[in-house]
Design a protein around this motif. Structure first.
Motif, mmCIF file in Angstrom:
data_model
loop_
_atom_site.group_PDB
_atom_site.id
_atom_site.type_symbol
_atom_site.label_atom_id
_atom_site.label_comp_id
_atom_site.label_asym_id
_atom_site.label_seq_id
_atom_site.Cartn_x
_atom_site.Cartn_y
_atom_site.Cartn_z
ATOM 1 N N TYR A 166 0.834 -1.194 0.000
ATOM 2 C CA TYR A 166 0.000 0.000 0.000
ATOM 3 C C TYR A 166 0.869 1.244 0.000
ATOM 4 O O TYR A 166 2.038 1.209 0.349
ATOM 5 C CB TYR A 166 -0.991 -0.004 1.161
ATOM 6 C CG TYR A 166 -0.392 0.228 2.540
ATOM 7 C CD1 TYR A 166 -0.228 1.520 3.029
ATOM 8 C CD2 TYR A 166 -0.025 -0.837 3.345
ATOM 9 C CE1 TYR A 166 0.299 1.747 4.287
ATOM 10 C CE2 TYR A 166 0.500 -0.618 4.609
ATOM 11 C CZ TYR A 166 0.657 0.665 5.073
ATOM 12 O OH TYR A 166 1.185 0.894 6.318
ATOM 13 N N ILE A 167 0.257 2.336 -0.435
ATOM 14 C CA ILE A 167 0.912 3.634 -0.352
ATOM 15 C C ILE A 167 0.143 4.470 0.661
ATOM 16 O O ILE A 167 -1.052 4.263 0.872
ATOM 17 C CB ILE A 167 0.998 4.353 -1.723
ATOM 18 C CG1 ILE A 167 -0.374 4.534 -2.353
ATOM 19 C CG2 ILE A 167 1.938 3.609 -2.650
ATOM 20 C CD1 ILE A 167 -0.349 5.340 -3.638
ATOM 21 N N GLU A 168 0.841 5.364 1.298
ATOM 22 C CA GLU A 168 0.226 6.166 2.353
ATOM 23 C C GLU A 168 0.278 7.646 2.009
ATOM 24 O O GLU A 168 1.310 8.166 1.598
ATOM 25 C CB GLU A 168 0.935 5.923 3.685
ATOM 26 C CG GLU A 168 0.239 6.599 4.836
ATOM 27 C CD GLU A 168 0.662 6.070 6.186
ATOM 28 O OE1 GLU A 168 0.070 6.504 7.164
ATOM 29 O OE2 GLU A 168 1.597 5.235 6.258
ATOM 30 N N PHE A 169 -0.869 8.298 2.182
ATOM 31 C CA PHE A 169 -1.015 9.737 2.001
ATOM 32 C C PHE A 169 -1.152 10.348 3.393
ATOM 33 O O PHE A 169 -2.255 10.379 3.945
ATOM 34 C CB PHE A 169 -2.294 10.060 1.212
ATOM 35 C CG PHE A 169 -2.274 9.655 -0.226
ATOM 36 C CD1 PHE A 169 -2.073 10.612 -1.212
ATOM 37 C CD2 PHE A 169 -2.499 8.342 -0.610
ATOM 38 C CE1 PHE A 169 -2.087 10.256 -2.556
ATOM 39 C CE2 PHE A 169 -2.512 7.980 -1.936
ATOM 40 C CZ PHE A 169 -2.296 8.938 -2.919
ATOM 41 N N PHE A 213 -10.708 13.955 0.618
ATOM 42 C CA PHE A 213 -10.695 12.658 1.297
ATOM 43 C C PHE A 213 -9.538 12.616 2.301
ATOM 44 O O PHE A 213 -8.751 11.665 2.328
ATOM 45 C CB PHE A 213 -10.562 11.518 0.283
ATOM 46 C CG PHE A 213 -11.655 11.514 -0.743
ATOM 47 C CD1 PHE A 213 -12.860 10.880 -0.479
ATOM 48 C CD2 PHE A 213 -11.492 12.165 -1.949
ATOM 49 C CE1 PHE A 213 -13.880 10.891 -1.418
ATOM 50 C CE2 PHE A 213 -12.504 12.185 -2.899
ATOM 51 C CZ PHE A 213 -13.705 11.548 -2.635
ATOM 52 N N GLU A 214 -9.423 13.648 3.109
ATOM 53 C CA GLU A 214 -8.271 13.812 3.994
ATOM 54 C C GLU A 214 -8.144 12.692 5.027
ATOM 55 O O GLU A 214 -7.050 12.386 5.487
ATOM 56 C CB GLU A 214 -8.329 15.177 4.695
ATOM 57 C CG GLU A 214 -7.991 16.351 3.779
ATOM 58 C CD GLU A 214 -9.107 16.756 2.826
ATOM 59 O OE1 GLU A 214 -10.260 16.286 2.981
ATOM 60 O OE2 GLU A 214 -8.832 17.547 1.902
ATOM 61 N N GLU A 215 -9.263 12.049 5.418
ATOM 62 C CA GLU A 215 -9.205 10.980 6.417
ATOM 63 C C GLU A 215 -8.782 9.644 5.815
ATOM 64 O O GLU A 215 -8.460 8.718 6.542
ATOM 65 C CB GLU A 215 -10.571 10.810 7.110
ATOM 66 C CG GLU A 215 -10.967 11.974 7.996
ATOM 67 C CD GLU A 215 -11.522 13.169 7.210
ATOM 68 O OE1 GLU A 215 -12.161 12.944 6.170
ATOM 69 O OE2 GLU A 215 -11.285 14.313 7.630
ATOM 70 N N SER A 216 -8.804 9.543 4.504
ATOM 71 C CA SER A 216 -8.446 8.301 3.815
ATOM 72 C C SER A 216 -6.975 8.366 3.441
ATOM 73 O O SER A 216 -6.601 9.090 2.533
ATOM 74 C CB SER A 216 -9.311 8.125 2.569
ATOM 75 O OG SER A 216 -10.673 8.108 2.932
ATOM 76 N N THR A 217 -6.157 7.597 4.155
ATOM 77 C CA THR A 217 -4.712 7.760 3.994
ATOM 78 C C THR A 217 -3.986 6.558 3.396
ATOM 79 O O THR A 217 -2.864 6.711 2.927
ATOM 80 C CB THR A 217 -4.066 8.090 5.349
ATOM 81 O OG1 THR A 217 -4.347 7.033 6.269
ATOM 82 C CG2 THR A 217 -4.590 9.414 5.899
ATOM 83 N N LEU A 255 -14.433 3.260 -1.515
ATOM 84 C CA LEU A 255 -13.677 4.389 -2.054
ATOM 85 C C LEU A 255 -12.506 3.890 -2.894
ATOM 86 O O LEU A 255 -11.614 3.198 -2.395
ATOM 87 C CB LEU A 255 -13.156 5.282 -0.920
ATOM 88 C CG LEU A 255 -12.310 6.488 -1.347
ATOM 89 C CD1 LEU A 255 -13.128 7.450 -2.207
ATOM 90 C CD2 LEU A 255 -11.756 7.196 -0.114
ATOM 91 N N SER A 256 -12.544 4.226 -4.176
ATOM 92 C CA SER A 256 -11.428 3.874 -5.062
ATOM 93 C C SER A 256 -11.370 4.895 -6.187
ATOM 94 O O SER A 256 -12.341 5.609 -6.450
ATOM 95 C CB SER A 256 -11.589 2.461 -5.627
ATOM 96 O OG SER A 256 -12.748 2.380 -6.417
#
Length: 137
Positions: A8-11, A18-22, A47-48
């Protein structure tokens, strides 16, 4: 390549809106190609995003990052960065759009990602895919 092979990659700051989706799992649509990926959120299965490699669309694409973007990505080495643009898929592929103004940039070493806003006036939030049709030789 199977899904288990993907990391996975992390934001850390999330994506715009979508700030809560990291955490997202990039999944290849076509094996061995990063031309088009499904970016699946790991916290919310509903969410995709469909993302595309912008250089496959437009070889002249030249995203210039700010010093802050480089600092948050942890590198200035271009070979450690991958760029993707979000695609909005419509009924007709030609009417589908990509956002060249706000690419997703991934540090492939640390798996940290950031969605950035480019200063260039050349890039817009909506470019129709039909703009990038290759001329037949």
């Amino acid at each position: 390549m199977t899904q288990e092979n993907f990391e996975y990659i992390e934001f850390p700051d999330g994506m715009f809106g979508f700030e809560e989706s990291t955490r997202f799992l990039p999944m290849m649509i076509e094996e061995g190609s990063d031309a088009v990926l499904l970016l699946q959120n790991m916290e919310n299965e509903e969410l995709s995003f469909i993302v595309m490699n912008p250089f496959m669309l437009c070889e002249e694409y030249d995203p210039i990052l700010s010093d802050e973007d480089y600092a948050k990505l942890g590198t200035r080495k271009q070979e450690e960065l991958s760029f993707y643009v979000i695609c909005v898929v419509k009924d007709s592929i030609e009417e589908s759009t990509v956002n060249l103004k706000c690419p997703i940039v991934v540090n492939v070493v640390t798996r940290q990602a950031r969605q950035v806003i480019l200063e260039s006036k050349e890039y817009k939030f909506r470019h129709f895919l039909k703009e990038f049709k290759k001329e037949e030789a």
